[in-house]
Design a protein around this motif. Structure first.
Motif, mmCIF file in Angstrom:
data_model
loop_
_atom_site.group_PDB
_atom_site.id
_atom_site.type_symbol
_atom_site.label_atom_id
_atom_site.label_comp_id
_atom_site.label_asym_id
_atom_site.label_seq_id
_atom_site.Cartn_x
_atom_site.Cartn_y
_atom_site.Cartn_z
ATOM 1 N N GLU A 139 -6.317 -4.484 8.540
ATOM 2 C CA GLU A 139 -5.252 -3.456 8.664
ATOM 3 C C GLU A 139 -4.869 -3.617 10.145
ATOM 4 O O GLU A 139 -5.629 -3.946 10.869
ATOM 5 N N ASP A 185 -11.970 1.148 1.939
ATOM 6 C CA ASP A 185 -11.148 1.278 3.014
ATOM 7 C C ASP A 185 -11.688 1.724 4.355
ATOM 8 O O ASP A 185 -12.866 2.231 4.200
ATOM 9 N N LYS A 232 -11.571 -3.494 3.324
ATOM 10 C CA LYS A 232 -10.408 -3.392 4.485
ATOM 11 C C LYS A 232 -11.061 -3.035 5.740
ATOM 12 O O LYS A 232 -11.908 -2.127 5.890
ATOM 13 N N GLU A 264 -7.970 2.496 -3.284
ATOM 14 C CA GLU A 264 -8.764 2.375 -2.044
ATOM 15 C C GLU A 264 -9.690 3.573 -1.729
ATOM 16 O O GLU A 264 -9.036 4.881 -1.854
ATOM 17 N N GLU A 312 0.947 -1.376 0.060
ATOM 18 C CA GLU A 312 0.094 -0.029 -0.093
ATOM 19 C C GLU A 312 0.836 1.245 0.013
ATOM 20 O O GLU A 312 1.777 1.151 0.744
ATOM 21 N N ASN A 363 -4.198 5.361 -1.924
ATOM 22 C CA ASN A 363 -5.520 5.885 -1.479
ATOM 23 C C ASN A 363 -6.026 6.989 -2.068
ATOM 24 O O ASN A 363 -5.119 7.645 -2.440
HETATM 25 CA CA CA Z 1 -5.630 2.890 3.038
#
Ligand code: CA
Ligand code: C2E
Ligand code: CA
Length: 555
Positions: free
Chosen positions: A483, A426, A447, A396, A309, A364
């Motif tokens: 995460e 996300d 996520k 994301e 990421e 992101n």
């Molecule tokens: Ca993220």
């Protein structure tokens, strides 16, 4: 507002005594000629004298005509002056008020505040200046049209007016920005608090129109020209008072909106620091100080590295390594997030091209970026330019993106997916995405936010939320990533939940491109030119980065 008389031409006209002068002169003349003619006329009437002097009689008649003319001219003139004065007053009023709401406008408010301050000072009273900003007015305008927005503003003003004390002045400073100024007994700022709280309550009531009903929230900043203990503060003029209320408003917005704050001196330094950051960000972007860091993503089943990421970092020469939590919101606010994000992506594509082709890259995306209807096209163009396979890219987006124009977001997601780009939702669970949205929007992955994952920290601990999200993902047939895997306990608990991807500090801190290259070279997963090169120079230890990462510069 004072109706003061600047040196206007009407004043002179009013004193236009020519007409009046003629009349007056005629009256004097009348007395003179009348004095000679009248006895003659009387003599004629009583039969004791001859015919009156013809010239004198004519002069007398002319005199009377002149008096009538002079008087009428004078009357006309005063009427004209009166009319013009009324028109001027109307024009002045229009220039001082907002045509939609009838409130004062920004310019007039300054004068009104100075006046109220002067009047309050004579009585030994304090003055509070209150800035009001509507939090979600733009959405109302966008969704229901400007006439609905206008109607809301008018109703809002009525509600505010109903609560204000008689002497207060209310102004519309701009689109959805209002202000009022009011006197209060020095040392009793709580009276202003009470009023503001009633204002919040009143404006929280829905605004009903024939066709629709809307709800508003607002943020308020307050400043007073007296200190809390009732002593006269350092506020020297209306401009300072207004500026302070503005800073308090800004603070209220930053604190999450729908609240109010009184000005405090720290707000001034906060703002200065923010401006400093803003300047730093602008300059830093041009100087290439924003760089991608990468966090490993692991397949829990096999323990294999499957991708990274990308997490943005600002390497500021003055402030050190700065976290995106600090600069991303500012970049969004000052309209630089697109440019920043695209530059980071360009760098990330270039970095990731050297990695093993099986490794994915997640980036992101800010909700602000999704407001651009060309967002998907721009990403695809960048991919082509970089020669980066879309299948390796994962975008994301957070749940907050789904509150924006959902139709637009959906179509952008579709066009990206059509080209093979994956889309992940996300921070799942921290926003308000409904089950319906999840089912209808074509996400490729969920996520699980690290705030839930961290509940698994205690040995033997379970998190009903994580379990619920995992089973939701299974039900929707959507792969999941957890995460914030920080330690063995979390890892163990997650492994028991079945097939998952995971990421977190347990696998290492996010590291820069060079450190990733070293890591991949060691694992034999670097392709192309980088693969055969000598070992890269030593990188700063992950721990150093971690320390720097949380260093938050203070004013
Ligand atoms: Ca993220
Ligand atoms: P995020 O997308 O939730 O990213 C994960 C954040 O959690 C990262 O913080 C990461 O360093 C941190 N993290 C990872 N593992 C652990 C762990 O085990 N424990 C703890 N306590 N934290 C962990 P970071 O890099 O500070 O990023 C913060 C947020 O900033 C990101 O949250 C993301 O929303 C945003 N962000 C980062 N880069 C970008 C970017 O390029 N564009 C945009 N729009 N937002 C970005
Ligand atoms: Ca997250």
């Amino acid at each position: 507002m004072t109706e003061h008389e600047p040196d206007n031409p009407l004043g002179a006209a009013e004193r236009d005594i020519i007409a009046l002068g003629i009349a007056t002169a005629s009256i004097i003349l009348l007395i003179g000629t009348g004095g000679s003619v009248m006895p003659q006329v009387m003599n004629v009437l009583t039969g004791t004298g001859g015919a009156p002097n013809v010239i004198l009689v004519n002069a007398l008649l002319l005199n009377i005509a002149l008096i009538i003319f002079g008087w009428r001219r004078y009357r006309e003139l005063t009427r004209e002056i009166e009319e013009r004065r009324r028109a001027e007053a109307r024009a002045r009023l229009l220039a001082a008020t907002d045509p939609l709401t009838g409130c004062l406008n920004r310019r007039a408010m300054f004068e009104a505040t100075e006046e109220l301050r002067a009047r309050a000072a004579i009585r030994g009273e304090a003055v509070a200046y209150c800035m009001i900003d509507l939090d979600n007015f733009k959405q109302i305008n966008d969704m229901h049209g400007h006439s609905a927005g206008d109607a809301v503003l008018v109703m809002l003003c009525e509600r505010v007016r109903a609560l204000l004390p008689r002497e207060a002045r209310l102004a519309r400073l701009g689109g959805d920005e209002f202000a009022f100024v009011m006197p209060f007994p020095a040392g009793h700022a709580d009276r202003v608090d009470d009023l503001v709280i009633r204002l919040f309550e009143s404006l929280a009531q829905p605004f009903r129109m024939p066709e629709l009903t809307v709800e508003l929230t607002l943020s308020i900043g307050l400043a007073a020209d007296h200190d809390a203990d009732g002593t006269i503060g350092l506020v020297v003029d209306a401009a300072t008072l207004m500026h302070r209320a503005d800073m308090a408003l800004y603070h209220a917005k930053k604190q999450g909106r729908n609240r109010y704050f009184w000005f405090e001196p720290t707000m001034e330094s906060e703002l200065r620091f923010r401006n400093q950051l803003e300047t730093g960000i602008r300059g830093g972007l041009a100087r290439g100080e924003f760089v991608p860091y990468y966090e490993q993503q692991i397949d829990l089943d096999t323990g294999a590295l499957v991708g990274f990421e990308m997490l943005a970092r600002w390497r500021s020469p003055q402030l050190g390594l700065i976290s995106p939590d600090i600069f991303v919101p500012i970049a969004e606010e000052i309209g630089l997030i697109n440019e920043m994000s695209e530059r980071l992506m360009e760098q990330a594509f270039a970095d990731a091209r050297e990695w093993d082709e099986a490794l994915t890259l997640s980036v992101n995306i800010s909700p602000v970026q999704l407001r651009d209807p060309w967002f998907a096209q721009r990403i695809l163009k960048k991919l082509v330019a970089a020669g980066f396979p879309p299948q390796r890219l994962e975008i994301e987006i957070t749940e907050s993106c789904l509150h924006e124009n959902i139709g637009l977001v959906r179509s952008m997601i579709m066009s990206l997916r059509n080209q093979g780009v994956q889309i992940a939702l996300d921070d799942f669970g921290t926003g308000y995405s409904s089950f319906e949205q999840l089912r209808n929007l074509p996400f490729d992955r969920i996520k699980i936010d690290r705030s839930f994952v961290s509940e698994l920290k205690e040995p033997g601990n379970r998190s009903r939320l994580v379990e619920a999200i995992v089973s939701l993902g299974r039900g929707l047939d959507m792969p999941l990533t957890a995460e914030g895997v920080e330690d063995e306990d979390i890892l163990k608990a997650l492994k028991e939940m079945g097939k998952l991807k995971a990421q977190g500090y347990f696998y290492g801190q996010p590291e820069d491109a060079e450190a990733v290259r070293t890591r991949l070279r060691a694992a034999g997963r670097l392709t192309g030119a980088g693969a055969g090169a000598e070992a890269a120079p030593a990188q700063p230890a992950a721990g150093e980065d971690a320390q720097a990462r949380y260093r938050i510069a203070r004013p």
